[in-house]
Design an enzyme around this catalytic site. Structure first.
Site, PDB file in Angstrom:
ATOM      1  N   ASP A   9       0.845  -1.194   0.000  1.00 36.84           N
ATOM      2  CA  ASP A   9       0.000   0.000   0.000  1.00 36.84           C
ATOM      3  C   ASP A   9       0.882   1.246   0.000  1.00 36.84           C
ATOM      4  O   ASP A   9       1.010   1.950   1.005  1.00 36.84           O
ATOM      5  CB  ASP A   9      -0.957  -0.035   1.199  1.00 36.84           C
ATOM      6  CG  ASP A   9      -1.994  -1.124   1.047  1.00 36.84           C
ATOM      7  OD1 ASP A   9      -2.350  -1.461  -0.104  1.00 36.84           O
ATOM      8  OD2 ASP A   9      -2.442  -1.668   2.066  1.00 36.84           O
ATOM      9  N   LYS A  31       0.759  -7.968  -2.484  1.00 39.54           N
ATOM     10  CA  LYS A  31      -0.538  -7.533  -3.020  1.00 39.54           C
ATOM     11  C   LYS A  31      -0.409  -6.128  -3.597  1.00 39.54           C
ATOM     12  O   LYS A  31       0.047  -5.202  -2.923  1.00 39.54           O
ATOM     13  CB  LYS A  31      -1.603  -7.511  -1.911  1.00 39.54           C
ATOM     14  CG  LYS A  31      -2.963  -7.028  -2.405  1.00 39.54           C
ATOM     15  CD  LYS A  31      -4.040  -7.256  -1.357  1.00 39.54           C
ATOM     16  CE  LYS A  31      -4.201  -6.116  -0.387  1.00 39.54           C
ATOM     17  NZ  LYS A  31      -4.906  -4.942  -0.958  1.00 39.54           N
ATOM     18  N   ASP A  58      -5.100  -7.056  -6.772  1.00 42.54           N
ATOM     19  CA  ASP A  58      -6.396  -6.915  -6.085  1.00 42.54           C
ATOM     20  C   ASP A  58      -7.159  -5.723  -6.658  1.00 42.54           C
ATOM     21  O   ASP A  58      -7.177  -4.649  -6.065  1.00 42.54           O
ATOM     22  CB  ASP A  58      -6.132  -6.745  -4.584  1.00 42.54           C
ATOM     23  CG  ASP A  58      -7.424  -6.695  -3.781  1.00 42.54           C
ATOM     24  OD1 ASP A  58      -8.465  -7.165  -4.272  1.00 42.54           O
ATOM     25  OD2 ASP A  58      -7.371  -6.187  -2.640  1.00 42.54           O
ATOM     26  N   LYS A  60     -10.437  -6.152  -7.865  1.00 44.42           N
ATOM     27  CA  LYS A  60     -11.875  -6.431  -7.630  1.00 44.42           C
ATOM     28  C   LYS A  60     -12.738  -6.124  -8.848  1.00 44.42           C
ATOM     29  O   LYS A  60     -13.615  -5.249  -8.813  1.00 44.42           O
ATOM     30  CB  LYS A  60     -12.382  -5.658  -6.404  1.00 44.42           C
ATOM     31  CG  LYS A  60     -11.647  -6.019  -5.123  1.00 44.42           C
ATOM     32  CD  LYS A  60     -12.245  -5.352  -3.910  1.00 44.42           C
ATOM     33  CE  LYS A  60     -11.522  -5.695  -2.637  1.00 44.42           C
ATOM     34  NZ  LYS A  60     -10.160  -5.127  -2.545  1.00 44.42           N
ATOM     35  N   ASP A  63     -17.775  -6.233 -13.846  1.00 43.97           N
ATOM     36  CA  ASP A  63     -18.143  -5.632 -15.136  1.00 43.97           C
ATOM     37  C   ASP A  63     -18.846  -6.716 -15.939  1.00 43.97           C
ATOM     38  O   ASP A  63     -19.073  -7.827 -15.429  1.00 43.97           O
ATOM     39  CB  ASP A  63     -16.867  -5.111 -15.838  1.00 43.97           C
ATOM     40  CG  ASP A  63     -17.160  -3.901 -16.725  1.00 43.97           C
ATOM     41  OD1 ASP A  63     -18.171  -3.929 -17.457  1.00 43.97           O
ATOM     42  OD2 ASP A  63     -16.372  -2.941 -16.690  1.00 43.97           O
ATOM     43  N   PRO A  65     -19.320  -9.805 -18.447  1.00 41.21           N
ATOM     44  CA  PRO A  65     -18.425 -10.963 -18.540  1.00 41.21           C
ATOM     45  C   PRO A  65     -17.275 -10.785 -19.540  1.00 41.21           C
ATOM     46  O   PRO A  65     -16.124 -11.117 -19.240  1.00 41.21           O
ATOM     47  CB  PRO A  65     -19.365 -12.105 -18.958  1.00 41.21           C
ATOM     48  CG  PRO A  65     -20.696 -11.704 -18.390  1.00 41.21           C
ATOM     49  CD  PRO A  65     -20.743 -10.208 -18.483  1.00 41.21           C
ATOM     50  N   THR A 118     -16.094  -5.728   3.789  1.00 41.05           N
ATOM     51  CA  THR A 118     -16.172  -5.700   5.258  1.00 41.05           C
ATOM     52  C   THR A 118     -16.538  -4.311   5.781  1.00 41.05           C
ATOM     53  O   THR A 118     -16.835  -4.156   6.952  1.00 41.05           O
ATOM     54  CB  THR A 118     -14.850  -6.167   5.897  1.00 41.05           C
ATOM     55  OG1 THR A 118     -13.775  -5.453   5.289  1.00 41.05           O
ATOM     56  CG2 THR A 118     -14.655  -7.653   5.723  1.00 41.05           C
ATOM     57  N   GLN A 189      -8.452  -1.146  11.310  1.00 43.03           N
ATOM     58  CA  GLN A 189      -9.102  -2.452  11.212  1.00 43.03           C
ATOM     59  C   GLN A 189      -9.961  -2.673  12.451  1.00 43.03           C
ATOM     60  O   GLN A 189      -9.531  -2.404  13.572  1.00 43.03           O
ATOM     61  CB  GLN A 189      -8.055  -3.579  11.118  1.00 43.03           C
ATOM     62  CG  GLN A 189      -7.209  -3.520   9.858  1.00 43.03           C
ATOM     63  CD  GLN A 189      -7.944  -4.057   8.634  1.00 43.03           C
ATOM     64  OE1 GLN A 189      -9.149  -4.296   8.683  1.00 43.03           O
ATOM     65  NE2 GLN A 189      -7.223  -4.217   7.532  1.00 43.03           N
ATOM     66  N   ARG A 210       0.410  -2.689   7.090  1.00 43.06           N
ATOM     67  CA  ARG A 210       1.130  -1.768   7.970  1.00 43.06           C
ATOM     68  C   ARG A 210       2.037  -2.401   9.016  1.00 43.06           C
ATOM     69  O   ARG A 210       3.118  -1.859   9.271  1.00 43.06           O
ATOM     70  CB  ARG A 210       0.129  -0.799   8.623  1.00 43.06           C
ATOM     71  CG  ARG A 210      -0.388   0.224   7.626  1.00 43.06           C
ATOM     72  CD  ARG A 210      -1.665   0.879   8.079  1.00 43.06           C
ATOM     73  NE  ARG A 210      -2.788  -0.035   8.010  1.00 43.06           N
ATOM     74  CZ  ARG A 210      -4.047   0.286   8.306  1.00 43.06           C
ATOM     75  NH1 ARG A 210      -4.331   1.501   8.714  1.00 43.06           N
ATOM     76  NH2 ARG A 210      -5.013  -0.606   8.189  1.00 43.06           N
TER      77      ARG A 210
END
Ligand code: C5P
Length: 231
Positions: A9, A31, A58, A60, A63, A65, A118, A189, A210
């Protein structure tokens, strides 16, 4: 044996490469998410792959197919190892992602489905028309749906992984963020688990950002988490 994935990140390719080099041989999987990919594009994926690391892209996808199929194919060409899609994109979209990935044979990226973000609670689900199911019920239903339609696994919270890993086929991949070593800062979190708990509950991959990226000694921080994963 579960694998540790470090969430890169950061905002630039240079920072990403510096972090990967600083963390060193102990971690083999990174990631790359929306922030870094939107800033740096496929070059940052290539840079991390060139350092000999596996990449979890990642982004996500959600859209039609055909578009998801073509985006997964682009990821496969980059050599990414894990990619994410939204399970609410539907059966045809999930199958299109799985079929595009399968074209890469032994090097096929594994497709992970996101069930319910989440960040969403019951009221948020109702806002988008999902009523009559609690978030936990929606997670369970969408997880089953995604895997039955070709997803290789799921991104899920450490609080969900125990029940999902019991109810889904052996070999399903469970990637859990929200992992904090015992005694570490939780940050934003809300529902965290320790590495040992997440692995015991069935996580196959842990995503940690982190606690490693911001550590004074990232090598030691990663080693401590790997040790906790092996408990
Ligand atoms: O720094 P931290 O360990 O909290 O980073 C966790 C990573 O996992 C971040 O990249 C975050 O966006 C991601 N993630 C998450 N919770 C989810 C899905 C993804 O923390 N439900």
């Amino acid at each position: 044996m579960a694998e540790l994935i470090v969430a890169l990140d950061v905002q630039t390719r240079e920072e990403a490469v510096t972090k990967v080099k600083a963390i060193g041989d102990g971690v083999g999987f990174y990631k790359i998410g929306l922030e870094l990919y939107t800033a740096e594009g496929p070059d940052v994926v290539k840079a991390v792959k060139d350092l000999g690391k596996k990449v979890f892209l990642d982004l996500k996808f959600h859209d039609i197919p055909r578009t998801v199929e073509r985006a997964v194919r682009s990821g496969g060409k980059l050599g990414v190892d894990l990619m994410t899609i939204h399970s609410v994109g539907g059966k045809a979209m999930i199958r299109a992602a799985a079929d595009a990935a399968a074209e890469f044979g032994a090097a096929a990226p594994k497709i992970l489905a996101v069930t319910v973000l989440t960040s969403m609670d019951g009221a948020d689900l109702a806002d988008v028309g999902i009523v009559g199911r609690t978030p936990a019920e929606q997670v369970a239903a969408m997880a089953k749906f995604a895997v039955e339609n070709g997803a290789n696994g799921l991104v899920c919270s450490p609080k969900e992984v125990g029940s999902l890993s019991k109810s889904l086929a052996a070999g399903t991949i469970f990637v859990t963020p929200g992992v904090r070593p015992a005694g570490a800062a939780v940050g934003d979190q809300k529902r965290v688990a320790t590495p040992a708990d997440a692995v015991r509950d069935g996580a196959t991959h842990l995503v940690v950002g982190r606690p490693i990226l911001a550590a004074d000694d990232p090598v030691a921080a990663a080693a401590a988490i790997l040790a906790e994963m092996a408990l």
